[in-house]
Design a protein around this motif. Structure first.
Motif, PDB file in Angstrom:
ATOM      1  N   THR A 161       0.837  -1.202   0.000  1.00 30.17           N
ATOM      2  CA  THR A 161       0.000   0.000   0.000  1.00 30.17           C
ATOM      3  C   THR A 161       0.872   1.253   0.000  1.00 30.17           C
ATOM      4  N   LEU A 162       1.871   1.291   0.869  1.00 35.81           N
ATOM      5  CA  LEU A 162       2.779   2.441   0.907  1.00 35.81           C
ATOM      6  C   LEU A 162       3.639   2.514  -0.351  1.00 35.81           C
ATOM      7  N   TRP A 163       4.124   1.375  -0.818  1.00 34.48           N
ATOM      8  CA  TRP A 163       4.996   1.317  -1.987  1.00 34.48           C
ATOM      9  C   TRP A 163       4.286   1.873  -3.219  1.00 34.48           C
ATOM     10  N   ASN A 164       3.033   1.500  -3.407  1.00 34.18           N
ATOM     11  CA  ASN A 164       2.294   1.934  -4.588  1.00 34.18           C
ATOM     12  C   ASN A 164       1.998   3.430  -4.574  1.00 34.18           C
ATOM     13  N   LYS A 165       2.057   4.065  -3.419  1.00 34.33           N
ATOM     14  CA  LYS A 165       1.819   5.507  -3.321  1.00 34.33           C
ATOM     15  C   LYS A 165       3.059   6.325  -3.682  1.00 34.33           C
ATOM     16  N   LEU A 166       4.230   5.682  -3.719  1.00 37.09           N
ATOM     17  CA  LEU A 166       5.466   6.401  -4.047  1.00 37.09           C
ATOM     18  C   LEU A 166       5.474   6.821  -5.514  1.00 37.09           C
ATOM     19  N   PRO A 167       6.135   7.952  -5.821  1.00 32.06           N
ATOM     20  CA  PRO A 167       6.308   8.313  -7.229  1.00 32.06           C
ATOM     21  C   PRO A 167       7.164   7.262  -7.944  1.00 32.06           C
TER      22      PRO A 167
END
Length: 190
Positions: A161-167
């Protein structure tokens, strides 16, 4: 996590009170070293499991961090200074962002280095059923979760979830040192 947070806070405040008593007779560098060794390291130890805890628990941990910053800067409680500014001057991320940072570094290592193999086994790359522009963006699949146990706090769900929010430019960086620098810059700016 109530007992975990309570134990960390109790231990940290004990050490902070001892450091505060001798603060006038030690330099800022020594004070920073003491606080890092006795307080900050306790806040950071195993903090990846604290992802998604209640705001009440997070506030208690943030108060410890703010107290530590006040002792280092020799600021009294009543002084009107922005704690965000003080933490930035000390190059310290707030507790919630520190937890996100640690989780994202674990995900990065699992993807690129494969070092924690047991964690790498929990992550699956997202492959869309048809050709999309996002197919080459190194996105991870977020699994459905059982809310009875860890739910969204589990690494298999929280990490992607956090990874997919990164640019995309940060996700595509395979060098861990550069990744950490870019991630800190991103977290400090938000």
């Amino acid at each position: 996590m109530t007992s975990q947070v309570a134990n960390v806070c109790r231990s940290a405040y004990y050490h902070l009170s001892r450091i505060a008593k001798i603060r006038d007779s030690i330099s800022t560098t020594v004070c920073k070293s003491l606080i890092h060794g006795l307080v900050t390291s306790r806040l950071d130890y195993g903090n990846a499991i604290l992802y998604g805890i209640s705001d009440r628990h997070m506030h208690r941990l943030e108060m410890v961090q703010r107290s530590a910053a006040r002792i280092v800067r020799q600021i009294r409680r009543g002084d009107r200074q922005s704690m965000t500014t003080i933490l930035r001057q000390l190059h310290r991320l707030p507790v919630r962002k520190r937890i996100d940072f640690k989780l994202l570094v674990l995900v990065h290592r699992a993807i690129y280095n494969g070092t924690p193999e047991y964690l790498a086994a929990l992550l699956r790359r997202h492959t869309p059923p048809r050709s999309l522009r996002s197919a080459g963006g190194l996105l991870l699949e977020v699994p459905r979760v059982n809310m009875e146990r860890f739910g969204r706090r589990a690494f298999a769900c929280a990490g992607p979830t956090l990874w997919n929010k990164l640019p995309r430019n940060i996700r595509d960086n395979s060098n861990i040192t550069q990744f950490k620098k870019q991630l800190k810059t991103l977290l400090f700016s938000t």
